[in-house]
Scaffold this motif. Structure first.
Motif, PDB file in Angstrom:
ATOM      1  N   LYS A  94      -7.775   1.994   7.251  1.00 15.87           N
ATOM      2  CA  LYS A  94      -8.855   1.101   7.668  1.00 15.87           C
ATOM      3  C   LYS A  94      -8.309  -0.285   8.002  1.00 15.87           C
ATOM      4  O   LYS A  94      -8.690  -0.892   9.010  1.00 15.87           O
ATOM      5  N   THR A  95      -7.401  -0.774   7.186  1.00 14.73           N
ATOM      6  CA  THR A  95      -6.796  -2.082   7.423  1.00 14.73           C
ATOM      7  C   THR A  95      -5.966  -2.075   8.702  1.00 14.73           C
ATOM      8  O   THR A  95      -6.029  -3.023   9.490  1.00 14.73           O
ATOM      9  N   GLY A 119      -6.833   5.674   2.553  1.00  9.62           N
ATOM     10  CA  GLY A 119      -7.991   5.321   3.362  1.00  9.62           C
ATOM     11  C   GLY A 119      -8.069   3.828   3.612  1.00  9.62           C
ATOM     12  O   GLY A 119      -8.348   3.386   4.733  1.00  9.62           O
ATOM     13  N   TYR A 120      -7.815   3.038   2.573  1.00 14.76           N
ATOM     14  CA  TYR A 120      -7.834   1.586   2.728  1.00 14.76           C
ATOM     15  C   TYR A 120      -6.730   1.134   3.694  1.00 14.76           C
ATOM     16  O   TYR A 120      -6.939   0.243   4.509  1.00 14.76           O
ATOM     17  N   PHE A 124      -7.987   6.904  -1.938  1.00 20.31           N
ATOM     18  CA  PHE A 124      -8.491   5.546  -1.793  1.00 20.31           C
ATOM     19  C   PHE A 124      -7.455   4.633  -1.134  1.00 20.31           C
ATOM     20  O   PHE A 124      -7.764   3.914  -0.192  1.00 20.31           O
ATOM     21  N   VAL A 125      -6.213   4.687  -1.609  1.00 20.04           N
ATOM     22  CA  VAL A 125      -5.160   3.805  -1.079  1.00 20.04           C
ATOM     23  C   VAL A 125      -4.863   4.142   0.379  1.00 20.04           C
ATOM     24  O   VAL A 125      -4.749   3.244   1.223  1.00 20.04           O
ATOM     25  N   LEU A 143       0.827  -1.210   0.000  1.00 21.42           N
ATOM     26  CA  LEU A 143       0.000   0.000   0.000  1.00 21.42           C
ATOM     27  C   LEU A 143       0.864   1.263   0.000  1.00 21.42           C
ATOM     28  O   LEU A 143       0.508   2.260  -0.632  1.00 21.42           O
TER      29      LEU A 143
END
Length: 61
Positions: A50-51, A46-47, A43-44, A11
Motif C-alpha cells: 500500500k505504501t 499489505g502495508y 499485515f506487514v 518493512l
C-alpha cells in the motif's frame, strides 16, 4: 547509485522476522504462534504494498 528507501528496508526486515517466527512456532508446535506470525506477515506485506503504491502515485518512487 540510488538512495536507500529506509521505510521499505524496515518493512522487509519485519517481514523476514515474521517468516522466521513462523518457523520457530512450527518448531515449538504452537498453533497460536503460527497464526499470529502469519497474520503479522500479511499485515506487514499489505502495508508495504500500500505504501509503495501511494509513493508511486505521488511520484516519489
Amino acid at each position: 547509485m540510488n538512495q536507500i528507501k529506509w521505510p521499505f528496508l524496515f518493512l522487509a526486515i519485519l517481514a523476514a522476522m515474521a517468516i522466521m517466527g513462523i518457523g520457530v512456532a512450527i518448531g515449538e508446535r504452537s498453533l497460536i504462534g503460527i497464526f499470529a506470525c502469519i497474520l503479522a506477515l500479511v499485515f506487514v506485506m499489505g502495508y508495504g504494498f500500500k505504501t509503495k503504491k501511494k509513493m508511486r502515485e505521488n511520484g516519489k518512487l
